[in-house]
Design a protein around this motif. Structure first.
Motif, PDB file in Angstrom:
ATOM      1  N   SER A  26      41.793  64.514 -10.997  1.00 13.44           N
ATOM      2  CA  SER A  26      42.506  65.720 -10.429  1.00 13.44           C
ATOM      3  C   SER A  26      41.810  66.630 -10.278  1.00 13.44           C
ATOM      4  O   SER A  26      41.069  67.542 -11.223  1.00 13.44           O
ATOM      5  N   THR A  27      41.294  67.512  -9.172  1.00  9.32           N
ATOM      6  CA  THR A  27      41.445  68.686  -8.970  1.00  9.32           C
ATOM      7  C   THR A  27      41.847  69.390  -8.002  1.00  9.32           C
ATOM      8  O   THR A  27      43.170  69.536  -8.241  1.00  9.32           O
ATOM      9  N   ASP A  28      41.417  70.822  -8.142  1.00  2.83           N
ATOM     10  CA  ASP A  28      42.213  71.672  -6.936  1.00  2.83           C
ATOM     11  C   ASP A  28      41.884  71.099  -5.292  1.00  2.83           C
ATOM     12  O   ASP A  28      43.434  71.446  -4.459  1.00  2.83           O
ATOM     13  N   GLU A  29      41.503  70.269  -4.993  1.00  4.68           N
ATOM     14  CA  GLU A  29      41.726  69.892  -3.501  1.00  4.68           C
ATOM     15  C   GLU A  29      41.859  68.642  -3.683  1.00  4.68           C
ATOM     16  O   GLU A  29      42.022  68.235  -2.230  1.00  4.68           O
TER      17      GLU A  29
ATOM     18  N   SER B 209      43.755  65.190  -5.643  1.00  3.27           N
ATOM     19  CA  SER B 209      43.160  63.790  -6.170  1.00  3.27           C
ATOM     20  C   SER B 209      42.912  62.781  -5.858  1.00  3.27           C
ATOM     21  O   SER B 209      43.292  62.147  -4.562  1.00  3.27           O
TER      22      SER B 209
END
Length: 305
Positions: free
Chosen positions: A39-42, A44
């Motif tokens: 998962s990232t800010d953009e 998952s």
């Protein structure tokens, strides 16, 4: 084999597509499958890795990577996008080889297959048509998809957003190894001719296409990004179109072309793992490096980046 393309497409076209759905399908054939969610800010995505065991532990191991940004771009676009081709082919290859093995047709060596599943990836600007973005960067993809046990790698990627290769079907790239763009493998050209019944089709590469993303130069796409993370030879299998098609375009997964690409990868797995096919000429490669030295710097971001 076409049923495996349909099965892969059906799984990956679902709004709730994820690694668990893929694992359930693969474990039907007894394939050990690893799912890792990043998962990232953009957003998952689920990385999926599976192994189709071969009969001989000393035989060569082929890596198959389905490279993409995401299988869909919801909510901007509904349904699978063109960029999903890599994941569809990789999953279809795994399903087909798994079924072969379950029925008693066991390849000589292992085949290690990796891709990732993101049904709601972002898009990003690119010329001449938009690229699919991804919630993860290419270095993360390489970390989770490129395996040091792979003796050679086939990287499958939709390559329709360009004016360089203007025909339907799939094309193979020259072999890329440690920064060197080598001649197209005769073994793989033979397999392409045999498996399609047509003359071979090859994709033009430039030096900058094999360098890592992040160096602010144009790349045809990410098809050769795995080559920046391994010393093994890498060949791209590019699904192509006559006119430029954006990676985020829907209705652009040409299933008959994906069937041909899947057949090519399966035949490559058969021949490579039993020593009938090679990705490059080792003697010629050694000659090149003795004359001109290492090109490994092209696997890095370069100086001052």
């Amino acid at each position: 084999m076409f049923d495996k393309i349909q099965q892969a497409y059906d799984i990956l076209s679902r709004p709730d597509a994820d690694g668990e759905l893929v694992r359930d399908a693969l474990e039907t054939y007894g394939l050990d499958t690893e799912v890792t969610t990043i998962s990232t800010d953009e957003g998952s995505t689920d990385f999926v890795k599976t192994v189709v065991p071969g009969a001989d532990r000393d035989a060569p191991t082929l890596g198959v990577i389905g490279r993409l940004g995401g299988v869909a771009a919801r909510p901007a676009e509904l349904g699978p996008v063109s960029d999903a081709d890599g994941a569809i082919v990789a999953l279809a290859v795994a399903l087909h080889l798994g079924e072969m093995r379950a029925r008693g047709d066991v390849l000589a060596g292992d085949v290690r297959i990796a891709t990732h599943v993101c049904p709601d990836a972002p898009t990003s600007p690119h010329d001449p048509v938009p690229f699919m973005g991804s919630p993860v960067d290419t270095s993360t993809m390489n970390e989770h998809e490129v395996d040091e046990e792979m003796d050679a790698v086939v990287s499958v990627d939709a390559t329709k957003g360009n004016r360089v290769h203007c025909e339907r079907g799939f094309a193979i790239t020259p072999t890329v190894k440690e920064g060197w763009v080598l001649k197209v493998s005769d073994s793989l050209l033979d397999i392409q001719e045999r498996s399609t019944g047509r003359p071979p089709s090859t994709l033009t590469l430039t030096m900058q296409d094999i360098t890592p993303y992040g160096n602010d130069v144009h790349h045809i796409n990410s098809i050769l990004q795995p080559a920046t993370a391994t010393d093994a030879p890498v060949v791209g299998v590019a699904t192509t179109s006559v006119s430029p098609v954006p990676g985020c375009g829907t209705g652009a997964n040409y299933l008959t072309d994906l069937l041909d690409a899947t057949g090519f990868v399966v035949e490559t797995a058969k021949d490579f793992t039993r020593g009938r096919a090679s990705f490059y000429d080792e003697t010629e490669y050694d000659r090149l490096t003795s004359l001109y030295g290492s090109m490994g710097r092209l696997q890095t971001l370069g100086e001052g980046v």
